[in-house]
Design a protein around this motif. Structure first.
Motif, PDB file in Angstrom:
ATOM      1  N   ALA A  18     -10.399   3.703  -2.930  1.00  0.00           N
ATOM      2  CA  ALA A  18      -9.363   4.920  -3.142  1.00  0.00           C
ATOM      3  C   ALA A  18      -9.931   6.220  -3.598  1.00  0.00           C
ATOM      4  O   ALA A  18      -9.177   7.090  -3.074  1.00  0.00           O
ATOM      5  CB  ALA A  18      -8.477   4.274  -4.365  1.00  0.00           C
ATOM      6  N   GLY A  63       0.840  -1.181  -0.149  1.00  0.00           N
ATOM      7  CA  GLY A  63       0.245  -0.302   0.150  1.00  0.00           C
ATOM      8  C   GLY A  63       1.019   1.417   0.120  1.00  0.00           C
ATOM      9  O   GLY A  63       0.640   2.360  -0.759  1.00  0.00           O
ATOM     10  N   GLY A 118      -6.185   2.227  -0.705  1.00  0.00           N
ATOM     11  CA  GLY A 118      -6.770   1.195  -1.928  1.00  0.00           C
ATOM     12  C   GLY A 118      -6.210  -0.060  -2.231  1.00  0.00           C
ATOM     13  O   GLY A 118      -6.786  -1.230  -2.123  1.00  0.00           O
ATOM     14  N   ASN A 119      -4.764   0.226  -2.472  1.00  0.00           N
ATOM     15  CA  ASN A 119      -3.973  -0.870  -2.609  1.00  0.00           C
ATOM     16  C   ASN A 119      -3.615  -1.918  -1.434  1.00  0.00           C
ATOM     17  O   ASN A 119      -3.640  -3.040  -1.535  1.00  0.00           O
ATOM     18  CB  ASN A 119      -2.515  -0.657  -3.277  1.00  0.00           C
ATOM     19  CG  ASN A 119      -1.788  -1.599  -3.920  1.00  0.00           C
ATOM     20  OD1 ASN A 119      -2.452  -2.307  -4.698  1.00  0.00           O
ATOM     21  ND2 ASN A 119      -0.434  -1.829  -3.562  1.00  0.00           N
ATOM     22  N   TRP A 120      -3.549  -1.440  -0.300  1.00  0.00           N
ATOM     23  CA  TRP A 120      -3.790  -2.158   0.874  1.00  0.00           C
ATOM     24  C   TRP A 120      -5.080  -3.013   0.839  1.00  0.00           C
ATOM     25  O   TRP A 120      -4.711  -4.373   1.367  1.00  0.00           O
ATOM     26  CB  TRP A 120      -3.604  -1.113   2.189  1.00  0.00           C
ATOM     27  CG  TRP A 120      -3.799  -1.893   3.634  1.00  0.00           C
ATOM     28  CD1 TRP A 120      -2.994  -2.983   4.243  1.00  0.00           C
ATOM     29  CD2 TRP A 120      -4.852  -1.847   4.279  1.00  0.00           C
ATOM     30  NE1 TRP A 120      -3.376  -3.335   5.099  1.00  0.00           N
ATOM     31  CE2 TRP A 120      -4.976  -2.922   5.504  1.00  0.00           C
ATOM     32  CE3 TRP A 120      -6.389  -1.070   4.096  1.00  0.00           C
ATOM     33  CZ2 TRP A 120      -5.690  -2.995   6.356  1.00  0.00           C
ATOM     34  CZ3 TRP A 120      -7.078  -1.597   5.238  1.00  0.00           C
ATOM     35  CH2 TRP A 120      -7.022  -2.348   6.295  1.00  0.00           C
ATOM     36  N   VAL A 121      -6.047  -2.481   0.695  1.00  0.00           N
ATOM     37  CA  VAL A 121      -7.411  -3.363   0.594  1.00  0.00           C
ATOM     38  C   VAL A 121      -7.261  -4.213  -0.296  1.00  0.00           C
ATOM     39  O   VAL A 121      -7.719  -5.519  -0.073  1.00  0.00           O
ATOM     40  CB  VAL A 121      -8.783  -2.210   0.415  1.00  0.00           C
ATOM     41  CG1 VAL A 121      -9.676  -3.093   0.048  1.00  0.00           C
ATOM     42  CG2 VAL A 121      -8.898  -1.403   1.579  1.00  0.00           C
ATOM     43  N   ARG A 122      -6.821  -4.081  -1.595  1.00  0.00           N
ATOM     44  CA  ARG A 122      -6.505  -5.036  -2.417  1.00  0.00           C
ATOM     45  C   ARG A 122      -5.773  -6.192  -2.073  1.00  0.00           C
ATOM     46  O   ARG A 122      -5.920  -7.307  -2.393  1.00  0.00           O
ATOM     47  CB  ARG A 122      -6.277  -4.486  -3.773  1.00  0.00           C
ATOM     48  CG  ARG A 122      -6.130  -5.536  -5.038  1.00  0.00           C
ATOM     49  CD  ARG A 122      -5.694  -4.650  -6.253  1.00  0.00           C
ATOM     50  NE  ARG A 122      -4.335  -4.419  -6.469  1.00  0.00           N
ATOM     51  CZ  ARG A 122      -3.604  -4.225  -7.412  1.00  0.00           C
ATOM     52  NH1 ARG A 122      -4.202  -4.288  -8.651  1.00  0.00           N
ATOM     53  NH2 ARG A 122      -2.535  -3.705  -7.462  1.00  0.00           N
ATOM     54  N   GLY A 125     -11.700  -7.521  -6.331  1.00  0.00           N
ATOM     55  CA  GLY A 125     -10.422  -6.858  -5.686  1.00  0.00           C
ATOM     56  C   GLY A 125     -10.345  -5.363  -6.421  1.00  0.00           C
ATOM     57  O   GLY A 125     -10.146  -4.338  -5.665  1.00  0.00           O
ATOM     58  N   SER A 154     -11.226  -1.874  -4.416  1.00  0.00           N
ATOM     59  CA  SER A 154     -10.147  -1.045  -3.891  1.00  0.00           C
ATOM     60  C   SER A 154     -10.138   0.162  -4.798  1.00  0.00           C
ATOM     61  O   SER A 154      -9.727   1.276  -4.195  1.00  0.00           O
ATOM     62  CB  SER A 154      -8.791  -1.852  -4.549  1.00  0.00           C
ATOM     63  OG  SER A 154      -8.651  -2.192  -5.820  1.00  0.00           O
TER      64      SER A 154
END
Length: 431
Positions: free
Chosen positions: A194, A138, A169-173, A186, A190
């Motif tokens: 974001a 992330g 957003g990328n951490w969630v993905r 995903g 995400s």
């Protein structure tokens, strides 16, 4: 279903060269499917399988797609066929480097091992954890997208909001990937998170600072971490080598990911009333713009490399290549030397030449250096604007932006192809 590789031979202590065709072919197939799982193209997977097959006195014929391999290995009077499949696709440049090193040293270092010892070696490679946690990925996305938005013309406000939005957003993905949730969900979730985080950060800044609404345009940068750079680039490279199945499957996958991301981004933008307006001019002189583009390009590529699980040395190397290649591209456009698609070709060509030179000295896979270096050149802003305007029934404007994007996307892999053609004799010929 998981494959129990050790079940392919009853006697695991037999030296691999003395084993039956079935056991030797399982080694060839396992190496191929492991390389395919790293995101590399069909030509490189087939080349690795052929290299190992020759050492094991086999002839290998393989048909390779995005997530599947159909192959047959031949020996004197015998043959063995397998169909192997991956549950998902992804990118892991560090594992790709380890596997390429393994294949390159196979004849001298591993060909005398037993079946059990070989599978133990491959087990170790396969089970190697990634370098970075979802939090670190992330952070890498935050650095990459914040740098990306500066290169597109955004200022510190857009960079700050993009940093927070893309990072979360990328951490969630990444967390969804750990739980093996589907790729489409995903991407959609995400991207939505974001943009909402960007919106929240932007409105929070407006509470304390007199910020004009024009800065909202940077929300596009918060979703650029989903750009499918590897499948986009490898699809055209595979097509250039007439690997039509792999090339078309990768291209379809890349278009699918891009479509889901842009459509989701468009829907969220409608809800929060954001528009992809032009950025406010930063008022920088050509010298300062050049001076700042170098570190911005470096950190943009460096962040993307970390997202692809590159080691720190490989990520820094990619960043240095990107700093040179992307800055050259932007300067060519700014000084109206050549149109944007031709500038993209020049930038990709320089990235490919530098990566090939480094590959000869250090051994890093070219694709692991070139793709991060030119992902930052992919016109994600143009693609999004095209979908945005088409969604509003402004077909002419949407088609114009998509056409501009398509020309640049076509010239990027062409630049890499020419670089590879000039410096790689194996790539120039077919056998």
């Amino acid at each position: 279903m998981a494959i129990h590789w050790k079940d392919f031979a009853p006697n695991q202590d037999t030296p691999i060269k003395q084993a039956r065709v079935k056991a030797r072919a399982s080694i060839v197939g396992r190496i191929g499917i492991m390389m395919l799982s790293c995101g590399t193209g069909a030509w490189r997977v087939r080349d690795a399988m052929n290299t190992v097959a020759r050492v094991l006195n086999l002839t290998c014929s393989a048909d390779i797609g995005l997530t599947t391999i159909n192959f047959t290995c031949f020996d004197a009077g015998h043959s063995y066929s397998q169909i192997l499949a991956l549950p998902n696709t992804g990118v892991n440049t560090d594992k790709l480097f380890v596997l390429e090193t393994f294949v390159r040293q196979f004849g001298q270092k591993y060909a005398q091992l037993t079946i059990q010892q070989l599978h133990h070696q491959l087990d170790g490679i396969q089970k190697t954890p990634g370098h970075y946690s979802p939090i670190m990925k992330g952070l890498a996305a935050a650095i990459a997208c914040a740098s990306f938005i500066f290169l597109l013309g955004g200022g510190w406000i857009e960079m700050f909001c993009t940093f927070i939005g893309a990072g979360i957003g990328n951490w969630v993905r990444g967390e969804m990937g750990k739980r093996k949730l589907s790729t489409i969900s995903g991407i959609a979730i995400s991207v939505g998170i974001a943009e909402i985080v960007y919106f929240t950060a932007f409105k929070s800044l407006q509470v304390f600072l007199p910020i004009a609404g024009n800065h909202e345009a940077g929300y596009i940068g918060a979703m650029l971490f989903v750009i499918p750079g590897f499948p986009f680039i490898t699809s055209f490279l595979d097509l250039s080598k007439l690997d039509m199945r792999s090339g078309l499957e990768r291209l379809t996958y890349a278009i699918m990911i891009t479509g889901v991301a842009t459509l989701c981004g468009w829907l969220i933008a409608l809800i929060i009333h954001f528009q992809p307006e032009d950025f406010i001019s930063l008022g920088l002189s050509p010298f300062w713009l050049l001076f700042l583009r170098l570190p911005a390009s470096f950190f943009g590529v460096y962040g993307f490399s970390m997202m692809f699980n590159s080691s720190q040395k490989m990520a820094i190397t990619s960043g240095l290549i990107g700093a040179v290649a992307n800055t050259l591209r932007l300067e060519l456009v700014d000084f109206h030397t050549i149109p944007a698609p031709a500038a993209a070709f020049c930038g990709a060509l320089v990235a490919g030449l530098l990566a090939s030179t480094i590959n000869r000295k250090v051994g890093y896979p070219r694709i692991s250096l070139t793709v991060p270096s030119i992902v930052i050149m992919v016109p994600g802003l143009y693609i999004y604007r095209g979908i945005y305007y088409i969604g509003l029934n402004e077909i002419g404007d949407g088609a114009l932006w998509l056409t501009r994007a398509a020309l640049i996307i076509l010239f990027l892999p062409l630049g890499l192809f020419v670089a590879r053609y000039l410096l790689d004799e194996d790539w120039r010929h077919f056998n």
